[in-house]
Design an enzyme around this catalytic site. Sequence first.
Site, PDB file in Angstrom:
ATOM      1  N   LYS A 186       8.523   3.183   2.626  1.00  0.00           N
ATOM      2  CA  LYS A 186       9.733   3.662   1.820  1.00  0.00           C
ATOM      3  C   LYS A 186      10.829   4.107   2.618  1.00  0.00           C
ATOM      4  O   LYS A 186      12.098   3.968   2.152  1.00  0.00           O
ATOM      5  CB  LYS A 186       9.314   4.962   0.920  1.00  0.00           C
ATOM      6  CG  LYS A 186       8.231   4.435  -0.133  1.00  0.00           C
ATOM      7  CD  LYS A 186       7.773   5.577  -0.920  1.00  0.00           C
ATOM      8  CE  LYS A 186       6.928   5.129  -1.950  1.00  0.00           C
ATOM      9  NZ  LYS A 186       5.616   4.891  -1.695  1.00  0.00           N
TER      10      LYS A 186
HETATM   11  C1  LIG Z   1       4.642   3.901  -2.423  1.00  0.00           C
HETATM   12  C2  LIG Z   1       3.695   3.165  -1.707  1.00  0.00           C
HETATM   13  C3  LIG Z   1       3.132   1.940  -2.086  1.00  0.00           C
HETATM   14  C4  LIG Z   1       3.434   1.334  -3.686  1.00  0.00           C
HETATM   15  O1  LIG Z   1       4.848   0.982  -3.687  1.00  0.00           O
HETATM   16  P1  LIG Z   1       5.119   0.600  -5.200  1.00  0.00           P
HETATM   17  O2  LIG Z   1       6.519   0.076  -4.775  1.00  0.00           O
HETATM   18  O3  LIG Z   1       5.454   1.830  -5.767  1.00  0.00           O
HETATM   19  O4  LIG Z   1       4.210  -0.538  -5.656  1.00  0.00           O
HETATM   20  C5  LIG Z   1       2.080   1.409  -1.507  1.00  0.00           C
HETATM   21  N1  LIG Z   1       1.651   1.831  -0.203  1.00  0.00           N
HETATM   22  C6  LIG Z   1       2.137   3.126   0.258  1.00  0.00           C
HETATM   23  C7  LIG Z   1       1.742   3.519   1.423  1.00  0.00           C
HETATM   24  C8  LIG Z   1       3.288   3.706  -0.457  1.00  0.00           C
HETATM   25  O5  LIG Z   1       3.534   4.868   0.068  1.00  0.00           O
END
Ligand SMILES: *Cc1c(COP(=O)(O)O)cnc(C)c1O
Length: 462
Positions: free
Chosen positions: A112
């Site tokens: 993120k």
């Molecule tokens: C947020 C997250 C996801 C999922 O991502 P999306 O865009 O919501 O599909 C997968 N793995 C981790 C470690 C995350 O923090």
Amino acid sequence: MKYVSTRGEAPSLDFAEVTLAGLASDGGLYVPESWPQFSAEDIAAMRGLPYAELAARVMEPFVGDSLTPERLRELTAKAYGRFAHKAVTPLVQLDEQHWVLELFHGPTLAFKDVALQMLGLLFEEFLSREKGSLTIVGATSGDTGSAAIDAVAGLDNVEIFMLHPKGRVSDVQRRQMTTVRAPNVHNIAIDGSFDDAQAMVKRIFADRDVTAKHRIGAVNSINWARLMAQVVYYFAASLQLGGPERSLAFSVPTGNFGDVFAGHVAARMGLPIEKLIVATNVNDILHRALAEGDYSAGSVTPTSAPSIDIQVSSNFERLLFDVGGRDGLALAEQMRGFDASKAMRLTNAQTEGAALFTSARADEGDTAQAMRWAYENCGEMLDPHTAIGLHAARAADIAPTVPVVTLATAHPAKFPDAVERATGLRPGLPARVGDLFAREESFVELSGTYEAVRDHIMGHAS
Ligand SMILES: *Cc1c(COP(=O)(O)O)cnc(C)c1O
């Protein structure tokens, strides 16, 4: 570039406006009016660019007139300059066919950061231009909260209130939020689940007493700018593995469908993509939707991959809009049906339009097995989310000549217990976050009532 709502009724916005907006006023999500196109020659000309330069090239058509190309390049250089790896999103080879794209070299060890480091700078840029301020209210099951707080800590014109469910995020995740000491950062632990926290955030956005005084902003993946930033690493991986002449498959551990939707955007822009593999754990609404057309939410089962323990995937609406004929009013009707019954069927056009996607589901045994396989055969430690991606990548029916890239969405040290259970080894935190457990925490604990949360925000937002 103009952005339109998936539900057809909200006004269209430019990039600066869409960055500061949350949900569209008709309840939909914003998407670009049309997809920018890159030819094979355009893509080939991006080979060898540093990540920040590549990011500016890919983002430029989405940003339109909201930033000059020079300013955009300054912002991508600043955002990606904070990553601990020179390549920003390096590829690691596992075997003849499989690669892992490491997206966790940012400040909070989660993918993120790739989007939120950029989003924080965009907020600052657009707010200072209009001398405005933004109050971000968000709920987190762990990773979004820490990445968003890191991205905006210390900014003058942004305040952030982040709700987490008390006792239900890992120690590393909580400390990454609560040890950031900046006057604009407010952590709130609530009695209740992530879904309770999320429901309160939705009420804040709709509460006129709050919105009359404060402009409320969003940092979850309903924010278009986040998805735009994620499109870049699909290009980066492709260019490393023979693109645009060679087509790749990507396997993506998926919760809110943001990360994998960015892959769909890359394909729409002209990047050759063979398949997008949607990897879920036992919370498999997306697997059922793509395999059987059945989009129906059950209750959430907690797993070792908590960031994808979700049932309703907000960004799936963006896909349904784009592949189902871009008919906002028809989609609004379909989504009203889903809101009422928590279930809907995909239309034939939607199912046919989603042919680039395939999906697979990993239970806890499959997840541990994939972590062991990567460790024993390749010496690579994977976090449980990435392991779900790898399980799906290996289960998918992809021709052996097509490279398959699994997106590594978190550093294994964010989920040390699950990794240790599977491999017998406990991953250590990288040195750059080393004193996390020595720093002092700061957060308030509130009861699970909406009024308590609203009053706290109203009392502390400046
Ligand atoms: C947020 C997250 C996801 C999922 O991502 P999306 O865009 O919501 O599909 C997968 N793995 C981790 C470690 C995350 O923090």
